[in-house]
Design a protein around this motif. Structure first.
Motif, PDB file in Angstrom:
ATOM      1  N   SER A  99     -44.615  -0.264  40.945  1.00  0.00           N
ATOM      2  CA  SER A  99     -43.183   0.025  40.848  1.00  0.00           C
ATOM      3  C   SER A  99     -42.541   0.008  42.234  1.00  0.00           C
ATOM      4  O   SER A  99     -41.453  -0.555  42.413  1.00  0.00           O
ATOM      5  CB  SER A  99     -42.961   1.390  40.191  1.00  0.00           C
ATOM      6  OG  SER A  99     -43.577   1.435  38.924  1.00  0.00           O
TER       7      SER A  99
ATOM      8  N   HIS B  65     -37.445   8.068  40.208  1.00  0.00           N
ATOM      9  CA  HIS B  65     -38.723   7.585  39.695  1.00  0.00           C
ATOM     10  C   HIS B  65     -39.863   8.344  40.368  1.00  0.00           C
ATOM     11  O   HIS B  65     -40.800   8.821  39.712  1.00  0.00           O
ATOM     12  CB  HIS B  65     -38.838   6.085  40.008  1.00  0.00           C
ATOM     13  CG  HIS B  65     -39.970   5.381  39.326  1.00  0.00           C
ATOM     14  ND1 HIS B  65     -41.226   5.288  39.868  1.00  0.00           N
ATOM     15  CD2 HIS B  65     -40.030   4.734  38.139  1.00  0.00           C
ATOM     16  CE1 HIS B  65     -42.003   4.608  39.047  1.00  0.00           C
ATOM     17  NE2 HIS B  65     -41.307   4.255  37.987  1.00  0.00           N
TER      18      HIS B  65
ATOM     19  N   ASN C 231     -42.296   1.929  31.506  1.00  0.00           N
ATOM     20  CA  ASN C 231     -41.968   1.718  32.905  1.00  0.00           C
ATOM     21  C   ASN C 231     -41.644   0.244  33.151  1.00  0.00           C
ATOM     22  O   ASN C 231     -40.733  -0.090  33.916  1.00  0.00           O
ATOM     23  CB  ASN C 231     -43.142   2.162  33.780  1.00  0.00           C
ATOM     24  CG  ASN C 231     -42.822   2.138  35.259  1.00  0.00           C
ATOM     25  OD1 ASN C 231     -41.874   2.784  35.696  1.00  0.00           O
ATOM     26  ND2 ASN C 231     -43.577   1.375  36.024  1.00  0.00           N
TER      27      ASN C 231
ATOM     28  N   PHE D 294     -35.148   4.398  31.889  1.00  0.00           N
ATOM     29  CA  PHE D 294     -35.577   5.622  32.578  1.00  0.00           C
ATOM     30  C   PHE D 294     -35.640   6.790  31.602  1.00  0.00           C
ATOM     31  O   PHE D 294     -36.584   7.593  31.629  1.00  0.00           O
ATOM     32  CB  PHE D 294     -34.614   5.936  33.730  1.00  0.00           C
ATOM     33  CG  PHE D 294     -35.205   6.869  34.743  1.00  0.00           C
ATOM     34  CD1 PHE D 294     -35.750   6.380  35.918  1.00  0.00           C
ATOM     35  CD2 PHE D 294     -35.232   8.236  34.520  1.00  0.00           C
ATOM     36  CE1 PHE D 294     -36.315   7.236  36.852  1.00  0.00           C
ATOM     37  CE2 PHE D 294     -35.805   9.096  35.441  1.00  0.00           C
ATOM     38  CZ  PHE D 294     -36.340   8.598  36.607  1.00  0.00           C
TER      39      PHE D 294
END
Lengths: 201, 201, 201, 201
Positions: free
Chosen positions: A10, A63, A81, A128
């Motif tokens: 990520s 995050h 995700n 999210f």
């Protein structure tokens, strides 16, 4: 290890996306008029760059704050995700399209481009929220076991989603209103936003 | 973990930015004159690439040396770090614009382009100073508790900022002076710069 | 931590550089002749992509094998590593330039482009040698304390440098000879190369 | 450490490749017809983006699940992993070529472009299978010591390869059939795929 790689991957995506944003700063260069004129015409793109940079920055901070609290992750979170990242990765496209049409497109196309930016943000927010929701209902977040704490965490985050929905509607009234709302939202979250209350780590 | 992800994300941004710089090396290719001529005309871009590469390299080394000393970070540092990265990410743009106008723009535009490069560097320096300052006043750096040590750390770093301010002014006298100053500054920091004194780790 | 960030930053640069290489695969697209003809004409670029991909891959494997053995790093290594990365980051440029001129440039320009590729490889090899040498003379590598072991490690690596020097000279005889040599070198190192003997970790 | 860097480098490559994919979303911009018309014409590219995004996402999840189980790696796996990444890195090219020809190429070229996409996927699948196979025969995976368990792990993965082979043949009947098969395969693997059975970590 699982969580570590989710975070590493990520972070890589966030880092590449935020750096690609800066391609929006590029101007046509020598032979396309005085530099100062080119830069002046390019101000909407610069504003869009700034807004998107801090928007991605805020997502990254959140995050990080969220996954910091998860002792573990499961396969479902890996794919939720990915859904979030699908929209993060689309932000440079949404930014450059909005900037191009604000700079030189007809008003109706600028409206659509500004709305698309909002839709990408709505998708990102929903992505999210789904990650957050799955973490909450799976009991992955030790400090948020009561239904009320869970609701509060989601509500605080969901507010941003509503603003993005509103902005993408108002874009059809005037795309600059949407741009201002995107900027204000990013600024608001930079100045104060914590998806889940926690002591500074 | 918090610190680890700040470092991972920053490393990603530094890595992408430093690699995108190399796009400045690209030439027009076959059909645009003899290769050796194209390469010769492209020397300012190559020089700008070299300077920016080592400038980003120096920032990365300092970033790493600074965060290495922090036992913890807080939310404020996350956002100050984003401010720093905002300017890091703009370096490839500033580099290619300066290179393009040094290569073929009118003198006045080359001056402006060289000044913009300096402004990005000033912004980057200020971003770094804000991170350093916050770390110092929050007492995050164990070895720098006296006011004097703190002042020394900031002064040593602030000197670079002043050089960038000066270069971006001198750019309007002659943009090549600014280019040389940017190069000398990068070289100076490569050869010797330590934001805070420390044993080699 | 110092070593960890050097590795993370380097991995990021390697990863971005190796992915940017794939831009060499891109063709002109619809409206520029039959796809199969476009792909056929593009074979030199595909070959160059393959060679550079595995060359960067080999550098990465060796980089990793080397730093795996270092219990610590110092500031000098940080900057020598930057010097190495300076050339790694130039590989996509050298690859696309060589490919473009092999595909459609005059022979003399193709020779120069193939030689430039070799020079970048020589620079990269020297950068790696400097990192290795500094690690050896600083006594950072526990298993390589005798002068003889140090010499062997450097000699094994230096051989590749000589091949690159030779190829960049032979490029002026015929650039395709250089391309073949670059490919053979990458293949050789993929099949067998260990900068320092060690048990599999 | 060895394994950590393999994962970090791979994560970097996956992250850059998945972010570069989003360049497929870009449209021509102002002056090339109404935005809504441009976006409509661009739907095949958007579909290809979505499919490739989740395909790379699935590969990443599986890569992560596989290496999570390996207590160690050897030099052979480093290079087999490079072979896998060679094809991962080619996915943005395969995606944009297929999208461009589906949008505006002649049918025969669209067929070839869709087949090339399948060949890249076959290469990627074979790369992954080679990594998995080497890990199994080297006894790196503690929970998979029986010949039967090893066979099951490989069979489950090999099924995907066969679908890609079939799709790249059917592309010559109709490239849209191939596109649908690529999408269905990605969706199937997103919804349920575990290369080796394991408890959630």
């Amino acid at each position: 290890v699982t969580k570590g790689r989710l975070e590493a991957f990520s972070d890589g995506v966030f880092a590449v996306a935020i750096t690609l944003l800066a391609l929006n700063l590029a101007i046509a260069g020598p032979g396309h008029g005085a530099l100062v004129v080119q830069l002046g015409r390019h101000l909407p793109a610069d504003a869009a760059y700034l807004i998107s940079f801090f928007t991605i920055g805020v997502i990254w901070v959140n995050h990080h704050a969220l996954f910091d609290q998860l002792p573990q992750v499961d396969r479902v979170i890996l794919f939720l995700n990915l859904l979030l990242l699908l929209f993060v990765v689309a932000i440079p496209f949404a930014t450059s399209t909005m900037a191009a049409y604000l700079e030189s497109g007809p008003q109706s196309d600028a409206a659509l481009a500004a709305a698309i930016y909002g839709w990408v943000m709505v998708g990102m927010s929903l992505g999210f929220s789904l990650v957050l929701r799955h973490a909450l209902v799976s009991g992955f977040i030790p400090g948020a076991t009561t239904a009320r704490a869970r609701w509060a965490a989601q509500a605080r985050f969901g507010a941003g989603t509503l603003v993005y929905v509103a902005a993408s509607v108002l874009a059809f009234v005037n795309p600059w209103i949407a741009l201002v709302l995107y900027g204000v939202t990013a600024l608001y979250y930079v100045l104060r936003q914590t998806p889940l209350r926690r002591a500074p780590s």
